[in-house]
Scaffold this motif. Sequence first.
Motif, PDB file in Angstrom:
ATOM      1  N   GLY A 246      -3.487 -25.324  -6.562  1.00  0.00           N
ATOM      2  CA  GLY A 246      -4.604 -26.057  -5.997  1.00  0.00           C
ATOM      3  C   GLY A 246      -5.922 -25.382  -6.334  1.00  0.00           C
ATOM      4  O   GLY A 246      -6.133 -24.899  -7.449  1.00  0.00           O
ATOM      5  N   GLU A 247      -6.823 -25.315  -5.367  1.00  0.00           N
ATOM      6  CA  GLU A 247      -8.144 -24.749  -5.586  1.00  0.00           C
ATOM      7  C   GLU A 247      -8.109 -23.250  -5.853  1.00  0.00           C
ATOM      8  O   GLU A 247      -9.066 -22.692  -6.396  1.00  0.00           O
ATOM      9  CB  GLU A 247      -9.034 -25.034  -4.372  1.00  0.00           C
ATOM     10  N   VAL A 273      -5.162 -29.198 -10.637  1.00  0.00           N
ATOM     11  CA  VAL A 273      -6.061 -28.046 -10.591  1.00  0.00           C
ATOM     12  C   VAL A 273      -7.151 -28.168 -11.645  1.00  0.00           C
ATOM     13  O   VAL A 273      -7.008 -28.884 -12.639  1.00  0.00           O
ATOM     14  CB  VAL A 273      -5.287 -26.724 -10.797  1.00  0.00           C
TER      15      VAL A 273
END
Length: 343
Positions: A246-247, A273
């Motif tokens: 993810g982030e 991502v």
Amino acid sequence: MRAVRITRHGGPEVLQQADVAVPRPGVGEVLVRVVAAALNNTDLWTREGAYGRPGAPTTLSGWRGPIDFPRVQGADAAGRVAVVGAGVPADLVGRRVVVDPAVYDADGPDANPVGLMGSERDGGYAEYVTAPAERVHDMSDSPLTDDQLATLPTAYGTALGMIERGRLRAGETALVSGASGGVGLALVQLARARGARVVAVSSAPKAGAVREAGAHAVVDRAGDLVGQLRAAAPQGVDVGLDVVAGELVGAGLPLLREGGRWVIAGALGGYDVAFDVRRLYLHNAQVIGSAMHTPAHFALLADLARGGAVRPVVAATYPLDRAAQAQRDLARREHVGKLVLHP
């Protein structure tokens, strides 16, 4: 025998206990009486069909494609060899073993996993399971309990695969995301055993357990994550061991030192991502995907377990008929360590 199977994708309610025939080991296989079977996120995602397919990320799928239902769940199993098939030495009978759950794409120590027990073949949520003889590892002399042995294959196998593919060395700094989960806690223990400095990301209530597992520093995932990581590793990170993605990928890559490696083996934070590609080519950094382990990695893990170099944490145990509740508890992520079924 009793077994817990799924006949379709869905929630915990699709888990069904059934009386089924004891499988017969084929040529080169053994039949293992399962004493303990650990739970993993892969059990949840296989049940849900959450893995997707190339070009179709939302398509319902098992670990590597469509599942042949009904399927006995469970990637992890430890127990005793009950019967051997043709071509297998008879002295394996009675041995205490842990099963490498991977289905590989080739022979040899560096083969890649392309299937998994509990998804591409029947798994350990049962009183008995078959496996190729070369995939059962004799743990008769290991100081670990049966429950601890059962936690090794997916969590510790995945963790060691990440560490090996990331070429983590003694003296380097490793960042571990999701550190209180099954793979995360295994990463902390294995990276510490290798002589690395371990900076772990976890929730505040679980920070003490992560430190106890071997982390040198624990940062709170709910705070200023990048700021905390820079303070904990002011010289940068050599290897990111990431099961969150993810982030975190975009935020974490600038933390890598020259020649750093960011290894991804999960997507708890999201599979879509984005990152600044300049952080790769200007600093000779690498992003490495890591799925499970190779036969060589698993053999190394078995050696570590025989010597007691790792000590898996078992959070709770359940009888087989409470498999659905065990999966619900796993999904809540309120525990530290592994959940284990007793068939």
